[in-house]
Design a protein around this motif. Sequence first.
Motif, short mmCIF file in Angstrom:
data_model
loop_
_atom_site.label_atom_id
_atom_site.label_comp_id
_atom_site.label_asym_id
_atom_site.label_seq_id
_atom_site.Cartn_x
_atom_site.Cartn_y
_atom_site.Cartn_z
N LEU A 1 12.35 16.95 -51.19
CA LEU A 1 10.91 16.72 -51.28
C LEU A 1 10.32 16.57 -49.87
CD1 LEU A 1 10.82 14.05 -54.15
CD2 LEU A 1 10.48 16.53 -54.34
N VAL A 2 9.11 17.06 -49.69
CA VAL A 2 8.39 16.90 -48.43
C VAL A 2 7.42 15.74 -48.60
CG1 VAL A 2 6.85 17.95 -46.75
CG2 VAL A 2 8.58 19.34 -47.90
N PRO A 3 7.61 14.60 -47.91
CA PRO A 3 6.76 13.43 -48.11
C PRO A 3 5.28 13.75 -47.92
CG PRO A 3 8.62 12.89 -46.71
CD PRO A 3 8.63 14.37 -46.87
N THR A 4 4.45 13.32 -48.88
CA THR A 4 3.01 13.52 -48.82
C THR A 4 2.31 12.16 -48.93
OG1 THR A 4 3.25 15.67 -49.92
CG2 THR A 4 1.04 14.70 -49.85
N PRO A 5 1.78 11.64 -47.83
CA PRO A 5 1.12 10.33 -47.89
C PRO A 5 -0.11 10.35 -48.79
CG PRO A 5 1.44 11.07 -45.61
CD PRO A 5 1.74 12.23 -46.48
N VAL A 6 -0.29 9.30 -49.55
CA VAL A 6 -1.51 9.16 -50.34
C VAL A 6 -2.68 8.84 -49.41
CG1 VAL A 6 -2.65 7.79 -52.13
CG2 VAL A 6 -0.26 8.44 -52.39
N TRP A 7 -2.42 8.12 -48.34
CA TRP A 7 -3.42 7.90 -47.29
C TRP A 7 -2.74 8.16 -45.96
CZ3 TRP A 7 -1.09 3.99 -44.67
CH2 TRP A 7 -0.35 3.06 -45.41
N ASP A 8 -3.47 8.77 -45.05
CA ASP A 8 -2.85 9.15 -43.78
C ASP A 8 -3.75 8.87 -42.59
OD1 ASP A 8 -3.49 12.75 -43.95
OD2 ASP A 8 -4.79 11.02 -44.22
N ASP A 9 -4.61 7.85 -42.72
CA ASP A 9 -5.46 7.47 -41.60
C ASP A 9 -4.62 6.81 -40.51
OD1 ASP A 9 -7.35 6.67 -39.86
OD2 ASP A 9 -8.46 5.38 -41.23
N ARG A 10 -4.47 7.47 -39.38
CA ARG A 10 -3.64 6.94 -38.31
C ARG A 10 -4.42 6.02 -37.37
NH1 ARG A 10 0.97 10.59 -37.25
NH2 ARG A 10 0.97 12.13 -38.91
N ALA A 11 -5.73 5.86 -37.58
CA ALA A 11 -6.55 5.09 -36.65
C ALA A 11 -6.88 3.73 -37.21
CB ALA A 11 -7.83 5.85 -36.32
N TRP B 1 3.00 1.90 -42.90
CA TRP B 1 4.30 2.33 -43.38
C TRP B 1 4.95 3.24 -42.37
CZ3 TRP B 1 5.06 7.55 -44.83
CH2 TRP B 1 3.92 8.29 -45.13
N LEU B 2 6.26 3.18 -42.37
CA LEU B 2 7.07 3.97 -41.45
C LEU B 2 7.75 5.10 -42.22
CD1 LEU B 2 8.66 0.95 -39.61
CD2 LEU B 2 7.45 2.78 -38.43
N LEU B 3 7.54 6.30 -41.77
CA LEU B 3 8.21 7.45 -42.37
C LEU B 3 9.32 7.88 -41.42
CD1 LEU B 3 8.39 9.64 -44.53
CD2 LEU B 3 6.74 10.97 -43.22
N PHE B 4 10.56 7.63 -41.83
CA PHE B 4 11.71 7.96 -40.99
C PHE B 4 12.13 9.41 -41.19
CE2 PHE B 4 11.97 3.37 -41.08
CZ PHE B 4 12.42 3.07 -39.80
N ASP B 5 12.71 9.98 -40.14
CA ASP B 5 13.28 11.32 -40.27
C ASP B 5 14.42 11.29 -41.28
OD1 ASP B 5 11.49 12.07 -38.37
OD2 ASP B 5 12.96 12.66 -36.85
N PRO B 6 14.76 12.43 -41.86
CA PRO B 6 15.83 12.46 -42.87
C PRO B 6 17.13 11.84 -42.35
CG PRO B 6 14.67 14.55 -42.83
CD PRO B 6 14.15 13.76 -41.65
N SER C 1 10.30 10.33 -57.27
CA SER C 1 10.49 11.52 -58.12
C SER C 1 9.53 12.62 -57.73
CB SER C 1 10.28 11.14 -59.59
OG SER C 1 8.99 10.58 -59.77
N ASP C 2 8.55 12.31 -56.88
CA ASP C 2 7.63 13.32 -56.36
C ASP C 2 7.32 12.98 -54.91
OD1 ASP C 2 5.09 11.65 -56.16
OD2 ASP C 2 5.57 11.40 -58.28
N PRO C 3 6.67 13.87 -54.16
CA PRO C 3 6.49 13.66 -52.73
C PRO C 3 5.49 12.57 -52.37
CG PRO C 3 6.29 15.99 -53.31
CD PRO C 3 6.23 15.21 -54.58
N ALA C 4 4.60 12.18 -53.29
CA ALA C 4 3.56 11.22 -52.96
C ALA C 4 4.14 9.85 -52.67
CB ALA C 4 2.54 11.14 -54.10
N TYR C 5 3.54 9.15 -51.68
CA TYR C 5 4.04 7.83 -51.28
C TYR C 5 2.86 7.03 -50.75
CZ TYR C 5 6.46 4.22 -48.63
OH TYR C 5 6.88 3.01 -48.14
N ASP C 6 2.68 5.79 -51.26
CA ASP C 6 1.51 5.00 -50.85
C ASP C 6 1.86 3.80 -49.97
OD1 ASP C 6 2.67 3.23 -52.57
OD2 ASP C 6 1.00 3.15 -54.00
N GLY C 7 3.10 3.65 -49.61
CA GLY C 7 3.47 2.57 -48.69
C GLY C 7 3.55 1.19 -49.31
N SER C 8 3.51 1.07 -50.64
CA SER C 8 3.48 -0.24 -51.27
C SER C 8 4.85 -0.89 -51.37
CB SER C 8 2.87 -0.14 -52.67
OG SER C 8 3.67 0.70 -53.49
N GLN C 9 5.93 -0.11 -51.32
CA GLN C 9 7.28 -0.65 -51.37
C GLN C 9 8.23 0.32 -50.69
OE1 GLN C 9 7.66 0.44 -55.96
NE2 GLN C 9 9.55 -0.45 -55.16
#
Length: 359
Positions: free
Chosen positions: A88-98, A28-33, A72-80
């Motif tokens: 809100l400050v985005p908080t990945p549910v998973w953040d393994d970059r490798a 998933w791509l997290l874009f700047d505001p 509605s909350d900061p959590a995001y799992d990349g599914s859509q």
Amino acid sequence: MLGQPAQLLEREPYISFLSSSALVIKQWLLFDPMPESDARFLLVDLRQRLPVVSMNDGASFHIADGEPAVASDPAYDGSQPTLIPGQLVPTPVWDDRAGSCNWDAKAVLEVTLADCPPVSDERVRAAMELYVTSQYDFLPRSLYLAMLTVLDGLATGSKRADRIAKWIDEKVSEAEEFNDQSLLDGLRGLKNGSHAAGIRALVKRAVLYLGGSEQEAARQANTVKRLYRVRSQLSHQSDTVELDLARATQLTRLVLNAVVSNPALLNDDAGEEASLAGGRERRTQWIAEAEVAIRRAKPDCAAVEKAIRRPLIMGKNGLLIAHLADRTQWAIDDGGARPVSDEMASEWAALDESFGERL
């Protein structure tokens, strides 16, 4: 990425249920505001460009369908696709970059993606989806049939000359007294040429649009005629036939890249004009590029009379070959311009323009 800074995160790959040989990597791509309107436009733009990247880079990039969700909350799992409000400050549910994808994200998502035109024409999008998904099949016969099905879906029957169409109208009028609808429909259908002729015409328009010569366009039209003859043998004969899968795949990708750039090529009338205009524009641009590059190496060189990128299927990554007024040839690539030896010129003359295959 398309002018917007983004962070790329991915999970470990897993085996797809669609094909035992296909790895799926969720990213998933997290874009700047950015303003919400810009975010929605960016999503549409990505969905229209990624099929072209998939076709040319040999992987299936997919964004989940549907309108983007609003978090509605900061959590995001990349599914859509999700719009995250600014407070809100985005908080990945998973953040393994490798992850295990070894492609250069900056090259694919910054350079390649920006070079790919957005595609909104539904016929072209459907053809690209079939092309991409078929690459996960491992049966040569299935792949071969899929490539020709792509061309089938893009081509239209060519129209007969006005004089012939007028004669057919007269015959339709004469046949109305029989009150036979199937007869009338059959006569009206004669106004269009065969579908096979329409496919050959589409291939010719694609080659000309990409800058190829009339001779090369005719050559590839004959090639597609041969490919379809083999398909007919597959359908009607039990004997083993020789499949030229490589050429079927290359030719289909060449046509797709042309119609992606200009969907007008799909139409008989507008397509003819579009192919000629596009070819002229490319050749003029190639001559200008060659002039600049050669004069850096040899300021007093002769004028460039014609230039072509070979092979055509490589697009702007193809080697630029310039023919000068003094009958010399030069090759231009990222390393600059250099004269072409007689031996190398003879070697290139023995290869086709589209794919660099021996004639």
